[in-house]
Write a protein that holds these residues in place. Structure first.
Motif, PDB file in Angstrom:
ATOM      1  N   GLU A 194      -5.906   0.578 -13.162  1.00 55.27           N
ATOM      2  CA  GLU A 194      -6.076   0.684 -11.709  1.00 55.27           C
ATOM      3  C   GLU A 194      -4.780   0.378 -10.971  1.00 55.27           C
ATOM      4  O   GLU A 194      -4.488   0.984  -9.927  1.00 55.27           O
ATOM      5  CB  GLU A 194      -7.184  -0.269 -11.264  1.00 55.27           C
ATOM      6  N   LEU A 195      -3.966  -0.550 -11.503  1.00 54.83           N
ATOM      7  CA  LEU A 195      -2.658  -0.822 -10.893  1.00 54.83           C
ATOM      8  C   LEU A 195      -1.777   0.419 -10.954  1.00 54.83           C
ATOM      9  O   LEU A 195      -1.098   0.777  -9.963  1.00 54.83           O
ATOM     10  CB  LEU A 195      -1.971  -1.988 -11.612  1.00 54.83           C
ATOM     11  N   CYS A 196      -1.796   1.087 -12.120  1.00 53.50           N
ATOM     12  CA  CYS A 196      -0.989   2.304 -12.260  1.00 53.50           C
ATOM     13  C   CYS A 196      -1.499   3.416 -11.323  1.00 53.50           C
ATOM     14  O   CYS A 196      -0.705   4.142 -10.696  1.00 53.50           O
ATOM     15  CB  CYS A 196      -1.017   2.802 -13.700  1.00 53.50           C
ATOM     16  N   ALA A 197      -2.811   3.564 -11.229  1.00 56.35           N
ATOM     17  CA  ALA A 197      -3.384   4.595 -10.360  1.00 56.35           C
ATOM     18  C   ALA A 197      -3.052   4.325  -8.894  1.00 56.35           C
ATOM     19  O   ALA A 197      -2.693   5.243  -8.142  1.00 56.35           O
ATOM     20  CB  ALA A 197      -4.896   4.652 -10.563  1.00 56.35           C
ATOM     21  N   LYS A 198      -3.177   3.066  -8.460  1.00 53.70           N
ATOM     22  CA  LYS A 198      -2.862   2.743  -7.064  1.00 53.70           C
ATOM     23  C   LYS A 198      -1.390   2.982  -6.770  1.00 53.70           C
ATOM     24  O   LYS A 198      -1.022   3.380  -5.653  1.00 53.70           O
ATOM     25  CB  LYS A 198      -3.236   1.293  -6.782  1.00 53.70           C
ATOM     26  N   PHE A 199      -0.504   2.707  -7.751  1.00 52.49           N
ATOM     27  CA  PHE A 199       0.922   2.988  -7.539  1.00 52.49           C
ATOM     28  C   PHE A 199       1.138   4.481  -7.295  1.00 52.49           C
ATOM     29  O   PHE A 199       1.929   4.878  -6.422  1.00 52.49           O
ATOM     30  CB  PHE A 199       1.721   2.520  -8.761  1.00 52.49           C
ATOM     31  N   SER A 210       0.406  -6.812 -18.433  1.00 52.69           N
ATOM     32  CA  SER A 210      -0.602  -5.757 -18.542  1.00 52.69           C
ATOM     33  C   SER A 210      -0.170  -4.494 -17.794  1.00 52.69           C
ATOM     34  O   SER A 210      -0.405  -3.372 -18.255  1.00 52.69           O
ATOM     35  CB  SER A 210      -1.942  -6.249 -17.992  1.00 52.69           C
ATOM     36  N   ALA A 211       0.483  -4.668 -16.630  1.00 50.27           N
ATOM     37  CA  ALA A 211       0.937  -3.500 -15.855  1.00 50.27           C
ATOM     38  C   ALA A 211       2.018  -2.730 -16.612  1.00 50.27           C
ATOM     39  O   ALA A 211       1.982  -1.488 -16.680  1.00 50.27           O
ATOM     40  CB  ALA A 211       1.454  -3.960 -14.497  1.00 50.27           C
ATOM     41  N   LEU A 212       2.978  -3.452 -17.212  1.00 50.88           N
ATOM     42  CA  LEU A 212       4.059  -2.771 -17.926  1.00 50.88           C
ATOM     43  C   LEU A 212       3.535  -2.071 -19.177  1.00 50.88           C
ATOM     44  O   LEU A 212       3.924  -0.929 -19.469  1.00 50.88           O
ATOM     45  CB  LEU A 212       5.138  -3.785 -18.308  1.00 50.88           C
ATOM     46  N   CYS A 213       2.636  -2.735 -19.899  1.00 47.80           N
ATOM     47  CA  CYS A 213       2.094  -2.120 -21.111  1.00 47.80           C
ATOM     48  C   CYS A 213       1.276  -0.864 -20.771  1.00 47.80           C
ATOM     49  O   CYS A 213       1.366   0.159 -21.478  1.00 47.80           O
ATOM     50  CB  CYS A 213       1.234  -3.119 -21.869  1.00 47.80           C
ATOM     51  N   ALA A 214       0.501  -0.916 -19.714  1.00 47.44           N
ATOM     52  CA  ALA A 214      -0.284   0.248 -19.305  1.00 47.44           C
ATOM     53  C   ALA A 214       0.620   1.379 -18.824  1.00 47.44           C
ATOM     54  O   ALA A 214       0.374   2.567 -19.127  1.00 47.44           O
ATOM     55  CB  ALA A 214      -1.260  -0.151 -18.202  1.00 47.44           C
ATOM     56  N   ALA A 215       1.675   1.032 -18.088  1.00 48.91           N
ATOM     57  CA  ALA A 215       2.608   2.056 -17.601  1.00 48.91           C
ATOM     58  C   ALA A 215       3.344   2.706 -18.760  1.00 48.91           C
ATOM     59  O   ALA A 215       3.589   3.936 -18.760  1.00 48.91           O
ATOM     60  CB  ALA A 215       3.597   1.425 -16.629  1.00 48.91           C
ATOM     61  N   LYS A 216       3.697   1.897 -19.774  1.00 46.00           N
ATOM     62  CA  LYS A 216       4.332   2.461 -20.967  1.00 46.00           C
ATOM     63  C   LYS A 216       3.357   3.380 -21.706  1.00 46.00           C
ATOM     64  O   LYS A 216       3.749   4.435 -22.225  1.00 46.00           O
ATOM     65  CB  LYS A 216       4.786   1.326 -21.889  1.00 46.00           C
ATOM     66  N   ASN A 252      10.014   5.734 -11.024  1.00 45.39           N
ATOM     67  CA  ASN A 252       8.653   5.587 -11.521  1.00 45.39           C
ATOM     68  C   ASN A 252       8.311   4.104 -11.753  1.00 45.39           C
ATOM     69  O   ASN A 252       9.119   3.193 -11.569  1.00 45.39           O
ATOM     70  CB  ASN A 252       8.490   6.387 -12.812  1.00 45.39           C
ATOM     71  N   PHE A 253       7.056   3.895 -12.192  1.00 45.93           N
ATOM     72  CA  PHE A 253       6.497   2.531 -12.263  1.00 45.93           C
ATOM     73  C   PHE A 253       7.210   1.674 -13.314  1.00 45.93           C
ATOM     74  O   PHE A 253       7.501   0.497 -13.074  1.00 45.93           O
ATOM     75  CB  PHE A 253       5.007   2.636 -12.576  1.00 45.93           C
ATOM     76  N   VAL A 254       7.517   2.232 -14.460  1.00 46.74           N
ATOM     77  CA  VAL A 254       8.142   1.435 -15.526  1.00 46.74           C
ATOM     78  C   VAL A 254       9.506   0.911 -15.082  1.00 46.74           C
ATOM     79  O   VAL A 254       9.839  -0.260 -15.318  1.00 46.74           O
ATOM     80  CB  VAL A 254       8.284   2.281 -16.810  1.00 46.74           C
ATOM     81  N   GLY A 255      10.290   1.744 -14.445  1.00 46.40           N
ATOM     82  CA  GLY A 255      11.613   1.313 -13.990  1.00 46.40           C
ATOM     83  C   GLY A 255      11.530   0.175 -12.994  1.00 46.40           C
ATOM     84  O   GLY A 255      12.322  -0.784 -13.050  1.00 46.40           O
ATOM     85  N   LYS A 256      10.585   0.240 -12.057  1.00 47.38           N
ATOM     86  CA  LYS A 256      10.455  -0.827 -11.065  1.00 47.38           C
ATOM     87  C   LYS A 256       9.980  -2.140 -11.717  1.00 47.38           C
ATOM     88  O   LYS A 256      10.425  -3.220 -11.343  1.00 47.38           O
ATOM     89  CB  LYS A 256       9.478  -0.396  -9.975  1.00 47.38           C
ATOM     90  N   LEU A 257       9.068  -2.022 -12.695  1.00 42.61           N
ATOM     91  CA  LEU A 257       8.582  -3.222 -13.376  1.00 42.61           C
ATOM     92  C   LEU A 257       9.681  -3.888 -14.195  1.00 42.61           C
ATOM     93  O   LEU A 257       9.819  -5.117 -14.190  1.00 42.61           O
ATOM     94  CB  LEU A 257       7.403  -2.852 -14.291  1.00 42.61           C
ATOM     95  N   GLU A 258      10.478  -3.112 -14.902  1.00 47.18           N
ATOM     96  CA  GLU A 258      11.561  -3.678 -15.699  1.00 47.18           C
ATOM     97  C   GLU A 258      12.620  -4.325 -14.819  1.00 47.18           C
ATOM     98  O   GLU A 258      13.189  -5.367 -15.179  1.00 47.18           O
ATOM     99  CB  GLU A 258      12.185  -2.588 -16.575  1.00 47.18           C
ATOM    100  N   SER A 259      12.892  -3.732 -13.691  1.00 47.79           N
ATOM    101  CA  SER A 259      13.858  -4.323 -12.759  1.00 47.79           C
ATOM    102  C   SER A 259      13.349  -5.668 -12.233  1.00 47.79           C
ATOM    103  O   SER A 259      14.096  -6.647 -12.144  1.00 47.79           O
ATOM    104  CB  SER A 259      14.109  -3.355 -11.601  1.00 47.79           C
ATOM    105  N   ASN A 296       6.581  -5.686 -29.238  1.00 47.38           N
ATOM    106  CA  ASN A 296       7.324  -4.433 -29.389  1.00 47.38           C
ATOM    107  C   ASN A 296       8.179  -4.101 -28.172  1.00 47.38           C
ATOM    108  O   ASN A 296       9.267  -3.514 -28.314  1.00 47.38           O
ATOM    109  CB  ASN A 296       6.345  -3.280 -29.657  1.00 47.38           C
ATOM    110  N   LEU A 297       7.723  -4.473 -27.003  1.00 40.46           N
ATOM    111  CA  LEU A 297       8.488  -4.193 -25.781  1.00 40.46           C
ATOM    112  C   LEU A 297       9.562  -5.250 -25.520  1.00 40.46           C
ATOM    113  O   LEU A 297      10.321  -5.119 -24.537  1.00 40.46           O
ATOM    114  CB  LEU A 297       7.542  -4.121 -24.576  1.00 40.46           C
TER     115      LEU A 297
END
Length: 597
Positions: A83-88, A103-109, A121-128, A157-158
């Motif tokens: 749901e976090l990914c969908a709302k983004f 959980s957000a980063l794993c789901a985005a990956k 995209n979402f992964v780049g913002k989360l990693e930053s 793994n991440l």
């Protein structure tokens, strides 16, 4: 704690039973089911597919007008992370913090929301956010590391686990004056306003919130650097044990469910064994009281014999530093009715004595070894005074613990007598055989005069012990008399009154003045010297007579007993025995009568 806000739109998702959908005039053409929740979304009208590489691949074969149904039950983090990914993707406002970052980063990956699919995209913002905020913060790194337990494989793994641990270790190794971030420190008596300097163990409470496996990774990594002293590592282990093993010694079999109890015991058993394996080898890295607490807990949890043996060994090395309160733990054995666990103390004492005997006094000053064993002896006697108050304390366990202490460990038996006296008071129903066994460990010759005086009048002691005390008291007086070349005891008893009378006659003659015969000055000085000697002899004889009254009466009683035996045996062949209680009462009354005179 820091957070990142993304999106500006209001939350337009609503729930109807187990269905989540977006309030929109456009009909939903993408149905995604995750566990028991069904999401009604859109393929192209909103930027969902353009941002999710996985959804693009799954919907590749479908036409634009065709409705697609997908199942994503294996998405990490479940429906909340999706749901976090969908709302983004829909531009709805969301907040990312250390609690939901993993959980957000794993789901985005998982959904392939990388910058290669769409820039920003979402992964780049989360990693930053992870690198610039979470890893730079103290509590953020710990909170993020805690959440990795829900997704251990993905987090490993991440690289989330490794980066968080590295950040935490770096901050722990920072010199305390350079610590500028917020931390938790709730020690009694400590307030940040009164202390301008940061305590050396400032990090221990926050790290203790971690799972035991993650905590072990951090502690072992810190130990490998050899930067922090062993005592600081030991303090961290102590804080962690207090955090996760509170009140275990009081747990008894109750009405709680067996499965829950076994599950809890298994978890605590793992925690305890891990803590013991991390204790630094340096002596004093943890307190002996902490070792005894772990040992008591280990008995209840049923830890491995290796762990229990190691705890006993470590506790025995520091046994002389213990206090009585360190040894007072309730018994956890179902077959043991005693309140205090004396078996635990006995096991540590026996190991201590084995190690003590192996030590070579030639290597170190021998006075250290003597002081060490006597500290332990005094500790055990003080401990016996406490456990003697246990109504269920068995004589055999009490005597076994007292007898294990070697003779050299006790300078005197005063403390041991106090423990025996307390035991006799608390167990008035004790049999004569048990009293005899209990008092058999007492050496009457190693009691101080004050304690012997108390023991002679102690009606709780068996008669045999009192007789031994009386004989020793008189024997000691006899030795003191012979050392001054005074007459023998029986001569003092027979001639004390005559010498006293002679002394009084001499004093009376001296008071009448010189005789009619002429005395020169030398004869007068010689006569005065003799009179002074006689007065001192008479006074000493009277004092010795008082001291020997008890022994004289006992000897007289024994003589009478022998005489009665001879008379009765010659006449009727029967022997008349003398009551020892009457003999003791007579001796005590004579002694008190002599003191009053």
């Amino acid at each position: 704690m820091k957070f990142m806000k993304l999106g500006t739109k209001a939350d337009t998702f609503y729930t109807e039973q187990a269905t989540r959908t977006l309030i929109s005039e456009i009909a939903a053409d993408l149905v995604i089911q995750i566990n028991d929740i069904t999401y009604l979304l859109h393929k192209l009208q909103f930027p969902l597919l353009p941002k999710c590489g996985l959804l693009q691949r799954l919907c590749y074969d479908s036409s634009d007008s065709e409705s697609v149904s997908l199942e994503l039950h294996d998405i990490p983090g479940g429906e909340e992370a999706f749901e976090l990914c969908a709302k983004f993707c829909y531009g709805i406002a969301i907040n990312i913090s250390a609690h939901n970052f993993v959980s957000a980063l794993c789901a985005a990956k998982f959904l392939r929301m990388n910058d290669s699919i769409e820039k920003g995209n979402f992964v780049g913002k989360l990693e930053s956010f992870f690198n610039s905020c979470i890893l730079e913060g103290w509590k953020d790194s710990i909170a993020t590391l805690q959440t990795t337990a829900t997704l251990p494989e993905w987090s490993e793994n991440l690289g989330i686990v490794r980066k968080c641990i590295d950040s935490i270790i770096e901050k722990i190794l920072t010199p305390p004056p350079q610590v500028k971030w917020s931390y938790t420190y709730t020690r009694p008596g400590y307030t940040k306003k009164q202390h301008h300097s940061v305590p050396k163990d400032w990090w221990t409470e926050d790290v203790s919130d971690l799972d035991i496996d993650l905590f072990r990774c951090i502690i072992m990594a810190i130990r490998s650097t050899y930067v922090l002293p062993p005592q600081l590592i030991g303090e961290a282990l102590h804080v962690y044990a207090c955090r996760w093993l509170p009140g275990i010694t009081k747990l008894k079999s109750s009405g709680s469910s067996v499965s829950q109890t076994e599950e809890s015991k298994e978890k605590n058993r793992k925690i305890l064994e891990t803590i013991v394996s991390m204790i630094p080898a340096d002596r004093g890295s943890v307190s002996v009281g902490f070792l005894f607490r772990l040992l008591s807990i280990s008995i209840h949890l049923g830890v491995s014999s290796v762990t229990k043996t190691e705890l006993i060994r470590r506790a025995s090395l520091q046994f002389e530093e213990a206090t009585v309160s360190d040894l007072l733990y309730p018994s956890t054995s179902s077959s043991d009715q005693n309140y205090y666990d004396t078996e635990l103390v006995l096991a540590v004492l026996e190991t201590f004595l084995k190690l003590w005997k192996r030590m070579s006094p030639g290597a170190v000053d021998s006075s250290y070894f003597l002081r060490s064993i006597r500290n332990v002896g005094k500790l055990i006697d003080s401990y016996l005074q406490v456990v003697a108050r246990d109504d269920n304390m068995q004589v055999s366990k009490f005597v076994s613990l007292a007898e294990t202490v070697p003779s050299i460990a006790r300078e005197d038996h005063d403390d041991l007598y106090q423990a025996i006296n307390i035991y006799l008071k608390m167990h008035p129903e004790l049999s004569k055989a048990d009293k005899k066994r209990l008092c058999g460990i007492l050496d009457c010759q190693r009691l101080s005069p004050e304690v012997r005086g108390h023991a002679v009048k102690n009606e709780l002691l068996p008669l045999r012990t009192v007789v031994q005390l009386l004989y020793f008291e008189q024997d000691k007086g006899s030795k003191a008399t012979s050392s001054h070349k005074l007459p023998k005891p029986h001569e003092i008893l027979l001639g004390a009154k005559d010498r006293a009378a002679t002394t009084r006659d001499t004093q009376s003659k001296h008071s009448l003045g010189p005789t009619k015969e002429a005395l020169n000055g030398e004869e007068i000085r010689e006569r005065d010297h003799q009179q002074k000697t006689k007065r001192s002899d008479g006074k000493l004889a009277l004092e010795l007579e008082k001291k020997m009254v008890i022994r004289g009466d006992i000897e007289e009683t024994q003589s009478e007993k022998a005489r009665v035996v001879r008379d009765e045996s010659s006449s009727s062949g029967k022997v008349k025995m003398v009551d020892p209680k009457k003999m003791i009462r007579r001796a005590r009354s004579k002694s008190e009568h002599g003191v009053k005179k």
